[in-house]
Each structure stands twice: as structure tokens, then as C-alpha cells.
Design a protein around this motif. Structure first.
Motif, mmCIF file in Angstrom:
data_model
loop_
_atom_site.group_PDB
_atom_site.id
_atom_site.type_symbol
_atom_site.label_atom_id
_atom_site.label_comp_id
_atom_site.label_asym_id
_atom_site.label_seq_id
_atom_site.Cartn_x
_atom_site.Cartn_y
_atom_site.Cartn_z
ATOM 1 N N MET A 78 -20.685 -26.497 -10.649
ATOM 2 C CA MET A 78 -21.090 -27.186 -11.873
ATOM 3 C C MET A 78 -22.698 -27.264 -11.803
ATOM 4 O O MET A 78 -23.467 -27.100 -12.815
ATOM 5 C CB MET A 78 -20.341 -28.340 -12.259
ATOM 6 C CG MET A 78 -19.048 -27.984 -12.793
ATOM 7 S SD MET A 78 -17.808 -29.538 -12.569
ATOM 8 C CE MET A 78 -18.600 -30.921 -13.786
ATOM 9 N N ILE A 79 -23.121 -27.988 -10.747
ATOM 10 C CA ILE A 79 -24.331 -28.176 -10.450
ATOM 11 C C ILE A 79 -25.376 -26.912 -10.571
ATOM 12 O O ILE A 79 -26.189 -26.943 -10.802
ATOM 13 C CB ILE A 79 -24.558 -28.992 -9.083
ATOM 14 C CG1 ILE A 79 -24.036 -30.257 -9.165
ATOM 15 C CG2 ILE A 79 -26.058 -29.087 -8.554
ATOM 16 C CD1 ILE A 79 -24.700 -31.428 -10.188
ATOM 17 N N LEU A 81 -8.518 -31.427 -15.855
ATOM 18 C CA LEU A 81 -9.002 -30.121 -16.165
ATOM 19 C C LEU A 81 -7.880 -29.066 -16.679
ATOM 20 O O LEU A 81 -8.149 -28.212 -17.546
ATOM 21 C CB LEU A 81 -9.947 -29.660 -15.001
ATOM 22 C CG LEU A 81 -10.647 -28.193 -15.243
ATOM 23 C CD1 LEU A 81 -11.515 -28.247 -16.252
ATOM 24 C CD2 LEU A 81 -11.502 -27.906 -13.884
ATOM 25 N N ALA A 82 -6.809 -28.997 -15.551
ATOM 26 C CA ALA A 82 -5.935 -27.849 -16.004
ATOM 27 C C ALA A 82 -5.264 -28.152 -17.407
ATOM 28 O O ALA A 82 -5.039 -27.418 -18.260
ATOM 29 C CB ALA A 82 -4.887 -28.125 -15.113
ATOM 30 N N GLY A 83 -4.921 -29.679 -17.644
ATOM 31 C CA GLY A 83 -4.457 -30.072 -19.158
ATOM 32 C C GLY A 83 -5.303 -29.521 -20.243
ATOM 33 O O GLY A 83 -5.066 -29.011 -21.119
ATOM 34 N N GLU A 110 -15.374 -25.636 -18.846
ATOM 35 C CA GLU A 110 -14.431 -26.550 -19.314
ATOM 36 C C GLU A 110 -14.847 -27.962 -18.563
ATOM 37 O O GLU A 110 -14.707 -29.078 -19.239
ATOM 38 C CB GLU A 110 -13.182 -26.158 -19.318
ATOM 39 C CG GLU A 110 -12.291 -27.205 -19.954
ATOM 40 C CD GLU A 110 -12.534 -27.375 -21.632
ATOM 41 O OE1 GLU A 110 -11.953 -28.608 -21.803
ATOM 42 O OE2 GLU A 110 -13.002 -26.626 -22.158
ATOM 43 N N ALA A 111 -14.982 -27.678 -17.331
ATOM 44 C CA ALA A 111 -15.284 -28.842 -16.465
ATOM 45 C C ALA A 111 -16.522 -29.761 -17.002
ATOM 46 O O ALA A 111 -16.393 -30.812 -16.910
ATOM 47 C CB ALA A 111 -15.319 -28.592 -14.993
ATOM 48 N N MET A 112 -17.455 -28.847 -17.102
ATOM 49 C CA MET A 112 -18.761 -29.401 -17.583
ATOM 50 C C MET A 112 -18.663 -29.945 -19.098
ATOM 51 O O MET A 112 -19.187 -31.026 -19.155
ATOM 52 C CB MET A 112 -19.889 -28.336 -17.474
ATOM 53 C CG MET A 112 -20.237 -27.770 -16.093
ATOM 54 S SD MET A 112 -21.646 -26.679 -16.226
ATOM 55 C CE MET A 112 -22.840 -27.639 -16.925
ATOM 56 N N ARG A 113 -17.851 -29.463 -19.773
ATOM 57 C CA ARG A 113 -17.712 -29.869 -21.316
ATOM 58 C C ARG A 113 -16.943 -31.360 -21.016
ATOM 59 O O ARG A 113 -17.127 -32.409 -21.671
ATOM 60 C CB ARG A 113 -16.812 -29.233 -22.265
ATOM 61 C CG ARG A 113 -17.593 -28.014 -22.823
ATOM 62 C CD ARG A 113 -16.907 -27.575 -23.673
ATOM 63 N NE ARG A 113 -15.900 -26.502 -23.145
ATOM 64 C CZ ARG A 113 -15.905 -25.405 -23.002
ATOM 65 N NH1 ARG A 113 -17.201 -24.823 -23.202
ATOM 66 N NH2 ARG A 113 -15.092 -24.391 -22.548
ATOM 67 N N ARG A 138 -14.833 -19.817 -17.035
ATOM 68 C CA ARG A 138 -14.087 -20.753 -17.977
ATOM 69 C C ARG A 138 -13.813 -21.987 -17.447
ATOM 70 O O ARG A 138 -14.036 -22.877 -18.194
ATOM 71 C CB ARG A 138 -13.110 -20.057 -18.502
ATOM 72 C CG ARG A 138 -12.122 -20.863 -19.739
ATOM 73 C CD ARG A 138 -11.176 -19.946 -20.337
ATOM 74 N NE ARG A 138 -10.436 -21.111 -21.010
ATOM 75 C CZ ARG A 138 -9.022 -21.039 -21.148
ATOM 76 N NH1 ARG A 138 -8.268 -20.019 -20.484
ATOM 77 N NH2 ARG A 138 -8.684 -21.735 -22.323
ATOM 78 N N VAL A 139 -13.343 -21.959 -16.207
ATOM 79 C CA VAL A 139 -12.900 -23.266 -15.410
ATOM 80 C C VAL A 139 -14.143 -23.948 -15.176
ATOM 81 O O VAL A 139 -14.097 -25.305 -15.629
ATOM 82 C CB VAL A 139 -12.397 -22.953 -14.096
ATOM 83 C CG1 VAL A 139 -12.137 -24.417 -13.240
ATOM 84 C CG2 VAL A 139 -10.979 -22.238 -14.201
#
Length: 223
Positions: free
Chosen positions: A65-66, A40-42, A22-25, A18-19
Motif C-alpha cells: 500500500m505504501i 478486506l476479504a469481506g 481495495e485495502a487502500m479504499r 486488486r487486493v
């Protein structure tokens, strides 16, 4: 203490998947430069420190992510000729980078590649070697193909239009008025002809790719 930390992190409903998702989004929407652990935490509704239970640093986050990006690229198929396989892989890479333009400059920069990254590069190398390219020539071919695909993706991401229709509109309304025929006869001629022909810049990708594949063919040893 470790058990307590794990319990607190699990209580947030977070996971590494999930982390990373969301980082990719965030990166897809705003680019990777603005991505921070605090930001990202926010977005996840969690404390910044809780993210470090899943990724030790931003570099580790980028590695993950990569790896997801490489996982979205189709592997070079083994049941077809090398040119078809490399063409399919190149087209898939371009499509994936269109979804994740932030990744263009990062695909080959990671020093801790993940499993999808390694599987991708193994499949490409295996395809070229099985086709008869010697090790050094397979490296040349791989480098050339990657340079072309990544370069095209970078250029495409910076274009001020997304479709052939938008290109035609810009040609008529923006470019042609700036190209008086007496001062820029060849540019004016080209712009007018391309608009009239319904030219689609996206077709340049397969044109260039096919030229590269054809040029590489004589450099392999028949398998």
C-alpha cells in the motif's frame, strides 16, 4: 497442491493489485487501524485465507500500500533547479497524503521498501547531491523537508475545516464568541483580522516551505 491453490485463488477474480487497491479504499475511508485481512476479504467477497495467496501478512500488505502511495508522488524532476524540484515534490506529497491521510505515519516506517519507494528516495537524494549538497548535508535537508511536509500533512488532516470559507465561518461563529476582547485581546484581534482578510490556512504550506528552501540554499556547495 500449489497449482490447485493458484487455481482456486484465480477463480475468485482476485489479484495482488486488486487486493491492495481495495485495502487502500478501506484505509482511505476508515483509517488503517481498522484494516484487517478478514475485513478486506469481506469487502472483496472472498475468503480471508485466499488473500494470503497474494500477501503473506498484513505487514506485506502495508508495504504494498505504501509503495502505491509513493508511486503517486511526483518524482523530483531532473530538468529544473533543486529548489523548484523539491518544491514540486513537496506539493505533490502533500496532495497525495491529503488523499491517503492514513499513510502519513507509515511512509518512513517500512523496512521492506518497494520499487516506487526506492525510486522516490533515490530521486530526492540525487537531486540534492547534484545540486551540490554533500552527503551529510543532503541527508539533513531531506530529513528537514520530510519532517515539515509530513508534519504539515498531519496537522492539516486534523483541522476541523477543509476550506478558507469554512475557516471563516468557524472564526465568526465558533472562535470569536470564545474570545472576549478584555480577556484575550491578541487572540481576538488575530481571529477578527484573519476572518476579515479572507485568510486561507492552506497558504501556510508554501510560506513555510519557501523559508526552509531559502535557509538550505547557503548550505550547499555550488555544483
Amino acid at each position: 497442491m500449489a497449482a490447485k491453490k493458484h487455481s482456486e485463488a484465480s477463480g475468485t477474480g482476485l489479484s495482488k493489485q486488486r487486493v491492495v487497491a481495495e485495502a487502500m479504499r478501506l484505509a482511505d475511508r476508515e483509517g488503517v487501524d481498522g484494516l484487517s485481512m478478514r475485513r478486506l476479504a469481506g469487502a472483496l467477497g472472498a475468503g480471508a485465507m485466499s488473500l494470503y495467496h497474494y500477501v503473506a501478512s498484513k505487514e506485506e500488505l502495508l508495504d504494498a500500500m505504501i509503495d502505491v502511495v509513493f508511486g503517486e508522488i511526483e518524482l523530483a524532476p531532473v530538468d529544473t533547479d533543486w529548489q523548484s524540484a523539491m518544491r514540486q515534490r513537496a506539493v505533490s506529497t502533500r496532495q497525495v497524503l491529503a488523499r491517503h491521510p492514513w499513510a502519513i505515519g507509515l511512509l518512513e516506517s517500512r523496512t521492506s521498501p518497494g520499487p516506487a519507494n526506492l525510486r522516490h528516495h533515490e530521486a530526492v537524494t540525487a537531486c540534492l547531491r547534484r545540486a551540490g549538497f554533500p552527503v551529510l548535508m543532503a541527508t539533513h535537508a531531506n530529513w528537514l523537508l520530510d519532517s515539515y511536509v509530513y508534519g504539515f500533512a498531519l496537522q492539516e488532516a486534523s483541522l476541523p475545516f477543509d476550506t478558507a470559507e469554512e475557516f471563516a465561518d468557524m472564526g465568526e461563529e465558533v472562535y470569536l464568541p470564545q474570545l472576549p476582547p478584555d480577556e484575550f485581546p491578541y487572540l481576538n484581534e488575530s481571529a477578527a483580522a484573519l476572518v476579515a482578510a479572507g485568510y486561507d490556512p492552506a497558504e501556510e504550506f508554501t510560506f513555510g516551505l519557501d523559508l526552509i528552501l531559502a535557509a538550505l540554499e547557503p548550505l550547499r556547495v555550488s555544483a
